[in-house]
Design a protein around this motif. Structure first.
Motif, PDB file in Angstrom:
ATOM      1  N   ARG A   1       2.957   4.015   6.180  1.00  0.00           N
ATOM      2  CA  ARG A   1       1.701   3.281   6.294  1.00  0.00           C
ATOM      3  C   ARG A   1       1.960   1.793   6.424  1.00  0.00           C
ATOM      4  O   ARG A   1       1.359   1.120   7.282  1.00  0.00           O
ATOM      5  CB  ARG A   1       0.832   3.560   5.071  1.00  0.00           C
ATOM      6  N   ALA A   2       2.854   1.262   5.596  1.00  0.00           N
ATOM      7  CA  ALA A   2       3.167  -0.169   5.636  1.00  0.00           C
ATOM      8  C   ALA A   2       3.777  -0.548   6.989  1.00  0.00           C
ATOM      9  O   ALA A   2       3.447  -1.599   7.555  1.00  0.00           O
ATOM     10  CB  ALA A   2       4.123  -0.532   4.503  1.00  0.00           C
ATOM     11  N   GLN A   3       4.664   0.296   7.517  1.00  0.00           N
ATOM     12  CA  GLN A   3       5.263   0.022   8.817  1.00  0.00           C
ATOM     13  C   GLN A   3       4.196  -0.072   9.907  1.00  0.00           C
ATOM     14  O   GLN A   3       4.215  -0.986  10.738  1.00  0.00           O
ATOM     15  CB  GLN A   3       6.274   1.112   9.169  1.00  0.00           C
ATOM     16  N   LYS A   4       3.283   0.889   9.902  1.00  0.00           N
ATOM     17  CA  LYS A   4       2.260   0.901  10.952  1.00  0.00           C
ATOM     18  C   LYS A   4       1.275  -0.258  10.800  1.00  0.00           C
ATOM     19  O   LYS A   4       0.807  -0.805  11.799  1.00  0.00           O
ATOM     20  CB  LYS A   4       1.535   2.244  10.953  1.00  0.00           C
ATOM     21  N   LEU A   5       0.982  -0.641   9.562  1.00  0.00           N
ATOM     22  CA  LEU A   5       0.117  -1.802   9.368  1.00  0.00           C
ATOM     23  C   LEU A   5       0.782  -3.066   9.899  1.00  0.00           C
ATOM     24  O   LEU A   5       0.124  -3.930  10.500  1.00  0.00           O
ATOM     25  CB  LEU A   5      -0.228  -1.959   7.887  1.00  0.00           C
ATOM     26  N   ARG A   6       2.106  -3.184   9.684  1.00  0.00           N
ATOM     27  CA  ARG A   6       2.826  -4.343  10.233  1.00  0.00           C
ATOM     28  C   ARG A   6       2.811  -4.319  11.760  1.00  0.00           C
ATOM     29  O   ARG A   6       2.654  -5.363  12.403  1.00  0.00           O
ATOM     30  CB  ARG A   6       4.265  -4.360   9.707  1.00  0.00           C
ATOM     31  N   MET A   7       2.969  -3.141  12.338  1.00  0.00           N
ATOM     32  CA  MET A   7       2.935  -3.023  13.790  1.00  0.00           C
ATOM     33  C   MET A   7       1.574  -3.453  14.335  1.00  0.00           C
ATOM     34  O   MET A   7       1.490  -4.219  15.305  1.00  0.00           O
ATOM     35  CB  MET A   7       3.237  -1.577  14.199  1.00  0.00           C
ATOM     36  N   ILE A   8       0.506  -2.956  13.716  1.00  0.00           N
ATOM     37  CA  ILE A   8      -0.847  -3.288  14.183  1.00  0.00           C
ATOM     38  C   ILE A   8      -1.098  -4.785  14.059  1.00  0.00           C
ATOM     39  O   ILE A   8      -1.667  -5.415  14.958  1.00  0.00           O
ATOM     40  CB  ILE A   8      -1.886  -2.475  13.383  1.00  0.00           C
ATOM     41  N   ALA A   9      -0.671  -5.373  12.936  1.00  0.00           N
ATOM     42  CA  ALA A   9      -0.864  -6.817  12.736  1.00  0.00           C
ATOM     43  C   ALA A   9      -0.097  -7.616  13.778  1.00  0.00           C
ATOM     44  O   ALA A   9      -0.606  -8.613  14.323  1.00  0.00           O
ATOM     45  CB  ALA A   9      -0.418  -7.209  11.333  1.00  0.00           C
ATOM     46  N   ALA A  10       1.135  -7.199  14.083  1.00  0.00           N
ATOM     47  CA  ALA A  10       1.937  -7.917  15.076  1.00  0.00           C
ATOM     48  C   ALA A  10       1.301  -7.837  16.457  1.00  0.00           C
ATOM     49  O   ALA A  10       1.241  -8.837  17.189  1.00  0.00           O
ATOM     50  CB  ALA A  10       3.356  -7.345  15.107  1.00  0.00           C
ATOM     51  N   VAL A  11       0.793  -6.671  16.819  1.00  0.00           N
ATOM     52  CA  VAL A  11       0.157  -6.520  18.134  1.00  0.00           C
ATOM     53  C   VAL A  11      -1.141  -7.309  18.200  1.00  0.00           C
ATOM     54  O   VAL A  11      -1.463  -7.904  19.237  1.00  0.00           O
ATOM     55  CB  VAL A  11      -0.076  -5.024  18.429  1.00  0.00           C
ATOM     56  N   ASP A  12      -1.883  -7.337  17.113  1.00  0.00           N
ATOM     57  CA  ASP A  12      -3.121  -8.124  17.100  1.00  0.00           C
ATOM     58  C   ASP A  12      -2.840  -9.601  17.393  1.00  0.00           C
ATOM     59  O   ASP A  12      -3.596 -10.255  18.122  1.00  0.00           O
ATOM     60  CB  ASP A  12      -3.824  -7.979  15.746  1.00  0.00           C
TER      61      ASP A  12
ATOM     62  N   THR B   1      -0.373   9.731  17.137  1.00  0.00           N
ATOM     63  CA  THR B   1       0.336   9.630  15.859  1.00  0.00           C
ATOM     64  C   THR B   1      -0.684   9.447  14.740  1.00  0.00           C
ATOM     65  O   THR B   1      -1.869   9.169  14.994  1.00  0.00           O
ATOM     66  CB  THR B   1       1.316   8.442  15.845  1.00  0.00           C
ATOM     67  N   LEU B   2      -0.227   9.580  13.519  1.00  0.00           N
ATOM     68  CA  LEU B   2      -1.119   9.419  12.367  1.00  0.00           C
ATOM     69  C   LEU B   2      -1.470   7.954  12.165  1.00  0.00           C
ATOM     70  O   LEU B   2      -0.586   7.096  12.166  1.00  0.00           O
ATOM     71  CB  LEU B   2      -0.456   9.964  11.109  1.00  0.00           C
ATOM     72  N   PRO B   3      -2.749   7.639  11.955  1.00  0.00           N
ATOM     73  CA  PRO B   3      -3.125   6.255  11.623  1.00  0.00           C
ATOM     74  C   PRO B   3      -2.735   5.934  10.195  1.00  0.00           C
ATOM     75  O   PRO B   3      -2.466   6.839   9.388  1.00  0.00           O
ATOM     76  CB  PRO B   3      -4.646   6.262  11.802  1.00  0.00           C
ATOM     77  N   PRO B   4      -2.700   4.649   9.825  1.00  0.00           N
ATOM     78  CA  PRO B   4      -2.279   4.269   8.463  1.00  0.00           C
ATOM     79  C   PRO B   4      -3.088   4.943   7.362  1.00  0.00           C
ATOM     80  O   PRO B   4      -2.531   5.312   6.317  1.00  0.00           O
ATOM     81  CB  PRO B   4      -2.482   2.751   8.448  1.00  0.00           C
ATOM     82  N   GLU B   5      -4.402   5.105   7.562  1.00  0.00           N
ATOM     83  CA  GLU B   5      -5.210   5.694   6.499  1.00  0.00           C
ATOM     84  C   GLU B   5      -4.838   7.150   6.228  1.00  0.00           C
ATOM     85  O   GLU B   5      -4.982   7.650   5.104  1.00  0.00           O
ATOM     86  CB  GLU B   5      -6.698   5.575   6.818  1.00  0.00           C
ATOM     87  N   ARG B   6      -4.351   7.861   7.262  1.00  0.00           N
ATOM     88  CA  ARG B   6      -3.921   9.240   7.036  1.00  0.00           C
ATOM     89  C   ARG B   6      -2.654   9.274   6.184  1.00  0.00           C
ATOM     90  O   ARG B   6      -2.485  10.151   5.330  1.00  0.00           O
ATOM     91  CB  ARG B   6      -3.682   9.931   8.375  1.00  0.00           C
TER      92      ARG B   6
ATOM     93  N   TYR C   1      -2.147  11.246   2.619  1.00  0.00           N
ATOM     94  CA  TYR C   1      -1.055  12.159   2.302  1.00  0.00           C
ATOM     95  C   TYR C   1      -0.266  11.664   1.089  1.00  0.00           C
ATOM     96  O   TYR C   1       0.202  12.467   0.270  1.00  0.00           O
ATOM     97  CB  TYR C   1      -0.122  12.306   3.502  1.00  0.00           C
ATOM     98  N   ALA C   2      -0.101  10.336   0.978  1.00  0.00           N
ATOM     99  CA  ALA C   2       0.609   9.786  -0.179  1.00  0.00           C
ATOM    100  C   ALA C   2      -0.121  10.136  -1.467  1.00  0.00           C
ATOM    101  O   ALA C   2       0.505  10.523  -2.468  1.00  0.00           O
ATOM    102  CB  ALA C   2       0.759   8.272  -0.035  1.00  0.00           C
ATOM    103  N   VAL C   3      -1.433  10.005  -1.459  1.00  0.00           N
ATOM    104  CA  VAL C   3      -2.220  10.338  -2.648  1.00  0.00           C
ATOM    105  C   VAL C   3      -2.041  11.816  -3.007  1.00  0.00           C
ATOM    106  O   VAL C   3      -1.894  12.180  -4.190  1.00  0.00           O
ATOM    107  CB  VAL C   3      -3.706  10.011  -2.409  1.00  0.00           C
ATOM    108  N   GLN C   4      -1.990  12.684  -1.996  1.00  0.00           N
ATOM    109  CA  GLN C   4      -1.798  14.110  -2.263  1.00  0.00           C
ATOM    110  C   GLN C   4      -0.436  14.380  -2.890  1.00  0.00           C
ATOM    111  O   GLN C   4      -0.325  15.129  -3.871  1.00  0.00           O
ATOM    112  CB  GLN C   4      -1.949  14.895  -0.970  1.00  0.00           C
ATOM    113  N   TRP C   5       0.621  13.758  -2.332  1.00  0.00           N
ATOM    114  CA  TRP C   5       1.962  13.986  -2.879  1.00  0.00           C
ATOM    115  C   TRP C   5       2.081  13.449  -4.302  1.00  0.00           C
ATOM    116  O   TRP C   5       2.667  14.097  -5.176  1.00  0.00           O
ATOM    117  CB  TRP C   5       3.015  13.328  -1.988  1.00  0.00           C
ATOM    118  N   PHE C   6       1.521  12.254  -4.551  1.00  0.00           N
ATOM    119  CA  PHE C   6       1.575  11.700  -5.906  1.00  0.00           C
ATOM    120  C   PHE C   6       0.739  12.543  -6.870  1.00  0.00           C
ATOM    121  O   PHE C   6       1.077  12.672  -8.051  1.00  0.00           O
ATOM    122  CB  PHE C   6       1.111  10.249  -5.914  1.00  0.00           C
ATOM    123  N   GLY C   7      -0.353  13.108  -6.382  1.00  0.00           N
ATOM    124  CA  GLY C   7      -1.151  14.000  -7.213  1.00  0.00           C
ATOM    125  C   GLY C   7      -0.383  15.246  -7.613  1.00  0.00           C
ATOM    126  O   GLY C   7      -0.444  15.695  -8.772  1.00  0.00           O
TER     127      GLY C   7
END
Length: 249
Positions: A32-43, A207-212, A216-222
């Motif tokens: 998620r963090a990687q994709k957020l950085r990618m989106i920010a860089a492209v913006d 591909t999966l968006p950051p929110e997905r 999934y992270a919440v599910q695994w931590f749960g």
């Protein structure tokens, strides 16, 4: 034999399982963090649209620095008389199709792939023709090639002469086109140009968006949190069972 007859075995298994689930959750957060950085860089790139030369495509993008992986680039040249490349299994608006690429020879710099846009596939999966554009200049978003994930990036020639790729591995593309060099980045054509096919500047298609990833992270931590609770309940149940066994004459 009853599983986990000894409580220590149960808790060792629970710890291993909990660590595995937590590791998967951390991996999803990292993606998620990687994709957020990618989106920010492209913006930033799209907001500035500061023209860069196409020769910049020859520089290897730094996967660890999203801001260095993208640029708005353009320049003169011509499309090569080489087979078009179609990237398979690409969806747009719920429809299955391919992304079309053609080889461009810039006036300065290494040959590079230019993404012309998306084309639908008919039910019989007959590959569309992608005529060589006559444009003598291209402009668009310079970016790393889309990841092929775990799929083998096989390239197969089709009856109409196009190359169909299961994934975009540029080393294999270079060999399939008989090139000595191919830029390690591709150019996604500016949607404002009046030629090419359906396209946009979304860098995360198919591909999966950051929110997905967060979901999934919440599910695994749960699941990781549920494991010690389940282990505790099994331990207490085993203790009660042993006490009852001792009370039975």
């Amino acid at each position: 034999m009853r599983p986990f007859r000894h409580p220590l075995a149960l808790w060792l298994f629970a710890i291993a399982l909990c660590a595995g689930f937590a590791s998967l959750g951390s991996w999803q957060l990292d993606r998620r963090a990687q994709k957020l950085r990618m989106i920010a860089a492209v913006d930033v790139v799209l907001a500035e649209r500061r023209p860069q030369p196409l020769s910049l495509a020859a520089l290897q993008s730094d996967d660890g620095d999203a801001s260095a992986a993208y640029a708005w680039a353009g320049g003169p040249g011509q499309f090569a008389d080489a087979p078009p490349l179609l990237l398979d299994n690409q969806q747009r608006d719920g429809r299955v199709g391919v992304r079309a690429y053609r080889l461009f020879l810039p006036a300065q710099g290494e040959p590079l792939l230019v993404e012309l846009g998306w084309l639908p596939l008919p039910g019989d999966r007959r590959m569309p023709d992608v005529p060589r554009p006559g444009a003598e200049r291209v402009d668009g978003l310079l970016m790393p090639p889309p990841s092929h994930g775990l799929a083998a990036p096989v390239i197969a020639s089709q009856p109409n002469g196009v190359l169909l790729a299961a994934g975009l591995d540029l080393a294999r593309v270079r060999d399939a086109l008989g090139l000595r060099a191919l830029a390690p980045r591709v150019l996604r054509l500016d949607p404002a140009l009046p030629w090419g096919y359906a396209r946009d500047l979304d860098i995360l298609p198919n591909t999966l968006p950051p929110e997905r990833h967060l979901g999934y992270a919440v599910q695994w931590f749960g699941l990781a949190a549920a494991v010690p609770i389940a282990a505790l309940l099994l331990t207490l149940r085993a203790r009660r069972a042993r006490r009852q066994e001792r009370l039975v004459p």
